[in-house]
Scaffold this motif. Structure first.
Motif, mmCIF file in Angstrom:
data_model
loop_
_atom_site.group_PDB
_atom_site.id
_atom_site.type_symbol
_atom_site.label_atom_id
_atom_site.label_comp_id
_atom_site.label_asym_id
_atom_site.label_seq_id
_atom_site.Cartn_x
_atom_site.Cartn_y
_atom_site.Cartn_z
ATOM 1 N N TYR A 98 -12.823 -8.645 2.566
ATOM 2 C CA TYR A 98 -12.867 -9.904 3.309
ATOM 3 C C TYR A 98 -12.539 -9.661 4.781
ATOM 4 O O TYR A 98 -11.381 -9.487 5.155
ATOM 5 C CB TYR A 98 -11.883 -10.899 2.682
ATOM 6 N N THR A 99 -13.574 -9.642 5.591
ATOM 7 C CA THR A 99 -13.389 -9.212 6.984
ATOM 8 C C THR A 99 -12.598 -10.218 7.827
ATOM 9 O O THR A 99 -12.062 -9.857 8.870
ATOM 10 C CB THR A 99 -14.757 -8.969 7.659
ATOM 11 N N ASN A 100 -12.499 -11.459 7.369
ATOM 12 C CA ASN A 100 -11.765 -12.453 8.152
ATOM 13 C C ASN A 100 -10.282 -12.123 8.305
ATOM 14 O O ASN A 100 -9.653 -12.521 9.280
ATOM 15 C CB ASN A 100 -11.899 -13.833 7.504
ATOM 16 N N PHE A 101 -9.716 -11.397 7.339
ATOM 17 C CA PHE A 101 -8.311 -10.996 7.483
ATOM 18 C C PHE A 101 -8.162 -10.083 8.708
ATOM 19 O O PHE A 101 -7.178 -10.153 9.426
ATOM 20 C CB PHE A 101 -7.800 -10.274 6.233
ATOM 21 N N THR A 102 -9.152 -9.233 8.912
ATOM 22 C CA THR A 102 -9.119 -8.334 10.069
ATOM 23 C C THR A 102 -9.165 -9.156 11.354
ATOM 24 O O THR A 102 -8.454 -8.878 12.317
ATOM 25 C CB THR A 102 -10.319 -7.363 10.034
ATOM 26 N N ARG A 103 -10.005 -10.187 11.333
ATOM 27 C CA ARG A 103 -10.122 -11.059 12.505
ATOM 28 C C ARG A 103 -8.771 -11.696 12.851
ATOM 29 O O ARG A 103 -8.448 -11.941 13.998
ATOM 30 C CB ARG A 103 -11.162 -12.148 12.207
ATOM 31 N N ARG A 104 -7.966 -11.943 11.827
ATOM 32 C CA ARG A 104 -6.627 -12.514 12.016
ATOM 33 C C ARG A 104 -5.599 -11.453 12.395
ATOM 34 O O ARG A 104 -4.410 -11.744 12.509
ATOM 35 C CB ARG A 104 -6.152 -13.188 10.721
ATOM 36 N N GLY A 105 -6.033 -10.185 12.449
ATOM 37 C CA GLY A 105 -5.110 -9.127 12.873
ATOM 38 C C GLY A 105 -4.542 -8.288 11.744
ATOM 39 O O GLY A 105 -3.692 -7.434 11.975
ATOM 40 N N PHE A 106 -5.001 -8.542 10.518
ATOM 41 C CA PHE A 106 -4.523 -7.733 9.393
ATOM 42 C C PHE A 106 -5.539 -6.614 9.165
ATOM 43 O O PHE A 106 -6.630 -6.845 8.643
ATOM 44 C CB PHE A 106 -4.366 -8.592 8.129
ATOM 45 N N VAL A 107 -5.166 -5.423 9.612
ATOM 46 C CA VAL A 107 -6.148 -4.338 9.639
ATOM 47 C C VAL A 107 -6.034 -3.487 8.374
ATOM 48 O O VAL A 107 -4.983 -2.910 8.082
ATOM 49 C CB VAL A 107 -5.950 -3.457 10.891
ATOM 50 N N PHE A 108 -7.128 -3.427 7.641
ATOM 51 C CA PHE A 108 -7.198 -2.704 6.374
ATOM 52 C C PHE A 108 -7.335 -1.203 6.662
ATOM 53 O O PHE A 108 -8.351 -0.760 7.176
ATOM 54 C CB PHE A 108 -8.394 -3.270 5.602
ATOM 55 N N LYS A 109 -6.270 -0.439 6.298
ATOM 56 C CA LYS A 109 -6.249 0.976 6.677
ATOM 57 C C LYS A 109 -6.444 1.928 5.498
ATOM 58 O O LYS A 109 -6.848 3.067 5.672
ATOM 59 C CB LYS A 109 -4.895 1.309 7.329
ATOM 60 N N GLY A 110 -6.048 1.490 4.286
ATOM 61 C CA GLY A 110 -6.136 2.436 3.177
ATOM 62 C C GLY A 110 -6.222 1.729 1.833
ATOM 63 O O GLY A 110 -5.791 0.578 1.704
ATOM 64 N N ALA A 111 -6.813 2.444 0.848
ATOM 65 C CA ALA A 111 -6.913 1.890 -0.509
ATOM 66 C C ALA A 111 -6.526 2.997 -1.482
ATOM 67 O O ALA A 111 -6.932 4.151 -1.315
ATOM 68 C CB ALA A 111 -8.329 1.410 -0.769
ATOM 69 N N PHE A 112 -5.744 2.637 -2.492
ATOM 70 C CA PHE A 112 -5.241 3.628 -3.437
ATOM 71 C C PHE A 112 -5.426 3.142 -4.861
ATOM 72 O O PHE A 112 -5.307 1.949 -5.148
ATOM 73 C CB PHE A 112 -3.746 3.888 -3.166
ATOM 74 N N ASP A 113 -5.726 4.088 -5.735
ATOM 75 C CA ASP A 113 -5.911 3.742 -7.138
ATOM 76 C C ASP A 113 -5.527 4.961 -7.979
ATOM 77 O O ASP A 113 -5.383 6.081 -7.445
ATOM 78 C CB ASP A 113 -7.376 3.340 -7.405
ATOM 79 N N CYS A 114 -5.324 4.733 -9.298
ATOM 80 C CA CYS A 114 -4.989 5.872 -10.155
ATOM 81 C C CYS A 114 -6.194 6.303 -10.990
ATOM 82 O O CYS A 114 -6.090 7.206 -11.808
ATOM 83 C CB CYS A 114 -3.798 5.520 -11.049
ATOM 84 N N ASN A 115 -7.335 5.632 -10.779
ATOM 85 C CA ASN A 115 -8.535 5.981 -11.547
ATOM 86 C C ASN A 115 -9.375 6.997 -10.768
ATOM 87 O O ASN A 115 -9.965 6.657 -9.741
ATOM 88 C CB ASN A 115 -9.326 4.695 -11.811
ATOM 89 N N PRO A 116 -9.429 8.263 -11.284
ATOM 90 C CA PRO A 116 -10.154 9.315 -10.541
ATOM 91 C C PRO A 116 -11.608 8.951 -10.247
ATOM 92 O O PRO A 116 -12.165 9.424 -9.258
ATOM 93 C CB PRO A 116 -10.083 10.526 -11.473
ATOM 94 N N GLU A 117 -12.194 8.101 -11.079
ATOM 95 C CA GLU A 117 -13.602 7.727 -10.835
ATOM 96 C C GLU A 117 -13.779 6.970 -9.516
ATOM 97 O O GLU A 117 -14.877 6.900 -8.978
ATOM 98 C CB GLU A 117 -14.123 6.854 -11.979
ATOM 99 N N LEU A 118 -12.686 6.383 -9.045
ATOM 100 C CA LEU A 118 -12.793 5.603 -7.796
ATOM 101 C C LEU A 118 -12.503 6.429 -6.544
ATOM 102 O O LEU A 118 -12.823 6.007 -5.439
ATOM 103 C CB LEU A 118 -11.833 4.406 -7.840
ATOM 104 N N TYR A 119 -11.911 7.617 -6.735
ATOM 105 C CA TYR A 119 -11.560 8.425 -5.564
ATOM 106 C C TYR A 119 -12.821 8.752 -4.765
ATOM 107 O O TYR A 119 -13.839 9.167 -5.327
ATOM 108 C CB TYR A 119 -10.883 9.747 -5.949
ATOM 109 N N GLY A 120 -12.734 8.559 -3.479
ATOM 110 C CA GLY A 120 -13.871 8.889 -2.616
ATOM 111 C C GLY A 120 -14.878 7.762 -2.464
ATOM 112 O O GLY A 120 -15.706 7.798 -1.563
ATOM 113 N N THR A 121 -14.795 6.749 -3.349
ATOM 114 C CA THR A 121 -15.697 5.601 -3.159
ATOM 115 C C THR A 121 -15.169 4.812 -1.950
ATOM 116 O O THR A 121 -14.005 4.967 -1.561
ATOM 117 C CB THR A 121 -15.745 4.685 -4.401
ATOM 118 N N LYS A 122 -16.019 3.978 -1.393
ATOM 119 C CA LYS A 122 -15.601 3.302 -0.159
ATOM 120 C C LYS A 122 -15.565 1.781 -0.305
ATOM 121 O O LYS A 122 -16.429 1.196 -0.966
ATOM 122 C CB LYS A 122 -16.537 3.678 0.978
ATOM 123 N N ILE A 123 -14.576 1.177 0.310
ATOM 124 C CA ILE A 123 -14.545 -0.284 0.462
ATOM 125 C C ILE A 123 -14.621 -0.502 1.970
ATOM 126 O O ILE A 123 -13.744 -0.047 2.701
ATOM 127 C CB ILE A 123 -13.239 -0.911 -0.061
#
Ligand code: NAI
Length: 211
Positions: free
Chosen positions: A101-126
């Motif tokens: 949701y890019t509007n949070f960024t517009r409000r100044g909340f900058v999305f810097k990182g995403a973490f998960d414990c499912n190896p299938e998701l590693y390297g995928t991008k949001i």
């Protein structure tokens, strides 16, 4: 820290004032009286004046409020006049939706990182951010001085995760897991339960049907 303790009820109403003032600003409205604001927002003018008096009033009696000034002042009070970095923990359905949701960024909340414990998701991008193994979270938070962690993991994982986050210096947790987190006083927690709002809606459906 603020000089005077403002009630959480007042703070809870500020984002709504902020939203309405943003709309007025976009429409080019320069001045608004508490009565006009009251009509649009469907809260009493006296409530508005009382709320604003907590911060010195913001306006001159009889002249109404300067929309731009009020908007800027409320944004300063809410701390959204500056940027806050955040990470998502749990890159599942909800985590992806929030991070996307890019509007949070517009409000100044900058999305810097995403973490998960499912190896299938590693390297995928949001958006342009790569999902990393949760084991890298502590290092990342420390190195990048992340302020906010968004918890979108199952509730049994949320408590140990909050402890880890506390240890690595997080300032705040935006918690979506269905559990009340106990964290040290220097960490702010905001629990969000969409189902509470849905149950309120359900109550009002019932009440309407039974009147
Ligand atoms: P999901 O299953 O799609 O995503 C959860 C993700 O968390 C998965 O990718 C999983 O691999 C990851 N995960 C699990 N344990 C982890 C750990 N220790 N560290 C890092 N990642 C971990 O689930 P969904 O639908 O995204 O929901 C996530 C959470 O949010 C659930 O607890 C759900 O109950 C809650 N929820 C809360 C809402 C609210 O209004 N508060 C609304 C919807 C969901």
């Amino acid at each position: 820290m603020a000089d005077k303790e403002i009630s959480q009820a007042v703070i809870g109403r500020l984002p709504r004032y902020f939203r309405y003032l943003g709309d007025l600003k976009e429409k080019g409205v320069e001045r608004i009286s508490s009565q006009e604001l009251s009509d649009i927002m469907k809260v009493t003018a006296s409530q508005i004046r009382q709320d604003f008096n907590n911060f010195g009033g913001f306006g001159q009696q009889g002249y109404g409020y300067n929309v731009n000034y009020l908007y800027d002042e409320i944004s300063k009070i809410l701390g959204i006049d500056k940027q806050h970095s955040l990470v998502i923990i749990g890159a599942g359905h909800l985590g992806k939706a929030i991070a996307g949701y890019t509007n949070f960024t517009r409000r100044g909340f900058v999305f810097k990182g995403a973490f998960d414990c499912n190896p299938e998701l590693y390297g995928t991008k949001i958006r342009d951010v790569e999902v990393r193994p949760v084991d890298e979270m502590e290092d990342f938070v420390r190195k990048n001085q992340i302020e906010i962690a968004v918890l979108t993991i199952p509730k049994d994982q949320a408590v140990p995760m909050a402890h880890k986050l506390a240890e690595c210096g997080i300032k705040a947790i935006w918690n979506f897991a269905h559990v009340d987190l106990e964290v040290p006083n220097n960490i702010q927690v905001e629990n969000v339960h969409l189902s509470d709002s849905l149950m309120k809606l359900s109550y009002n459906i019932n009440r309407y049907e039974n009147t």
